[in-house]
Design an enzyme around this catalytic site. Structure first.
Site, PDB file in Angstrom:
ATOM      1  N   SER A  48       0.846  -1.202   0.000  1.00  0.00           N
ATOM      2  CA  SER A  48       0.000   0.000   0.000  1.00  0.00           C
ATOM      3  C   SER A  48       0.877   1.246   0.000  1.00  0.00           C
ATOM      4  CB  SER A  48      -0.932   0.006   1.213  1.00  0.00           C
ATOM      5  OG  SER A  48      -0.212  -0.241   2.401  1.00  0.00           O
ATOM      6  N   GLU A 185      -9.265  -9.544   3.326  1.00  0.00           N
ATOM      7  CA  GLU A 185      -9.567  -8.156   2.952  1.00  0.00           C
ATOM      8  C   GLU A 185     -10.910  -8.057   2.258  1.00  0.00           C
ATOM      9  OE1 GLU A 185      -6.453  -5.947   0.978  1.00  0.00           O
ATOM     10  OE2 GLU A 185      -7.764  -4.203   0.712  1.00  0.00           O
TER      11      GLU A 185
HETATM   12  O1  KIV Z   1      -0.347  -3.381   1.546  1.00  0.00           O
HETATM   13  C1  KIV Z   1      -1.126  -3.352   2.496  1.00  0.00           C
HETATM   14  O2  KIV Z   1      -1.212  -2.388   3.272  1.00  0.00           O
HETATM   15  C2  KIV Z   1      -1.982  -4.504   2.696  1.00  0.00           C
HETATM   16  C3  KIV Z   1      -3.105  -4.353   3.669  1.00  0.00           C
HETATM   17  C4  KIV Z   1      -4.210  -3.663   2.995  1.00  0.00           C
HETATM   18  C5  KIV Z   1      -3.511  -5.656   4.246  1.00  0.00           C
HETATM   19  O3  KIV Z   1      -1.808  -5.505   2.064  1.00  0.00           O
END
Ligand code: KIV
Length: 282
Positions: A48, A185
């Site tokens: 993310s 998720e």
């Molecule tokens: O990359 C991320 O922050 C994630 C979360 C949304 C679980 O994979």
């Protein structure tokens, strides 16, 4: 005495004891120090970061190098939590040996204790290969953002009986392959509850309701660091963007008006001037 880091065994023990498991993302040293001080036991160096740090519109452009350097910073900042590093898009899907090489970089260069990868049955052989090599692996099913171009958007998954069964089968395949925990998720609450009750390993939900063994959120979302984006599932624990913007505006005004820096914020050949000014100027 050295403070010992939380282990995957401790995280699994928390499930067995019915102790909820909070987790949050971090991508840099300063944030990691704050998370460490908060007592949260597990940090995800998530891809993310593609959205919230690098400004991309998906996680697809994030590289192994990006996660390695973010993980190393987070490991330096947070001494107690278990650090899980995300495996970026196409760093594990090509073949198990490539996956192992990339996972090794996240552990050896990044200093993470575990890796996370997206997908269910199809990646189970890769999870097995990594687990057999001694790596701790976290699964990630339901909405898998690296599949956004196939899924056509970031939507709730597993809403029909057949898709729900598929998500449950994916969870079982990952557990069987040796994953130590699984992120769920954006799936319906009822499905997350069923998966959590079925599995022996912990489920960590994001947009999957209260019955998961733990919860994970993106640092920037839950703290309101993006004034234009706050997902419904993130909660509203702080609204930091306007606070930071206000501080920066006041700083800019002070610089423009010549009221910053004051003598107290400056250095003189004769430092007694600072003592005098700090008694008269504050
Ligand atoms: O990359 C991320 O922050 C994630 C979360 C949304 C679980 O994979």
């Amino acid at each position: 005495m050295a403070i010992r880091r939380i282990t995957t065994h401790k995280i699994q023990q928390m499930k067995r004891r019915g102790e909820p498991i909070p987790m949050v993302t971090a991508y840099d040293y300063t944030a990691a120090r704050i998370v460490d001080a908060s007592g949260i036991p597990m940090i995800l160096v998530g891809d993310s970061m593609g959205h919230v740090v690098l400004g991309h519109d998906s996680t697809i452009p994030v590289t192994v190098d990006d996660i390695v350097s973010a993980s190393a910073a987070v490991v330096r900042g947070a001494t107690k939590p278990l650090i899980v590093a995300d495996m970026p898009f196409l760093s594990y899907q090509i073949d198990a040996e490539t996956a192992l090489r990339n996972a090794a970089r996240l552990i050896q260069e990044g200093g993470a204790q575990a890796v996370k990868l997206e997908g269910g049955k199809t990646v189970a052989p890769i999870v097995r290969r990594l687990a057999d090599a001694g790596l701790a692996v976290m699964g990630h099913i339901g909405l898998t953002p690296q599949h956004v171009n196939q899924l056509g958007g970031y939507r709730v998954q597993g809403k029909t009986e057949s898709t729900a069964n598929k998500v449950l089968e994916d969870a079982l395949a990952l557990q069987e392959a040796g994953a130590f925990a699984i992120v769920l998720e954006l799936i319906p609450v009822e499905l997350a509850k069923k998966i959590t009750e079925t599995l022996d390993i912990p489920t960590i939900g994001i947009g999957a309701g209260v019955h998961c063994d733990g919860q994970v959120q993106v640092f920037h979302d839950m703290l309101g660091l993006d004034p234009d984006f706050r997902p419904r599932h993130s909660g509203k624990y702080a609204d930091l963007a306007p606070i930071i913007e206000d501080a920066l505006q006041r700083y800019g005004d002070d610089v423009r008006e010549g009221t910053f820096p004051t003598d107290a914020q400056s250095f003189f050949s004769d430092e007694s001037r600072v003592r005098e000014s700090s008694t008269t100027n504050e």
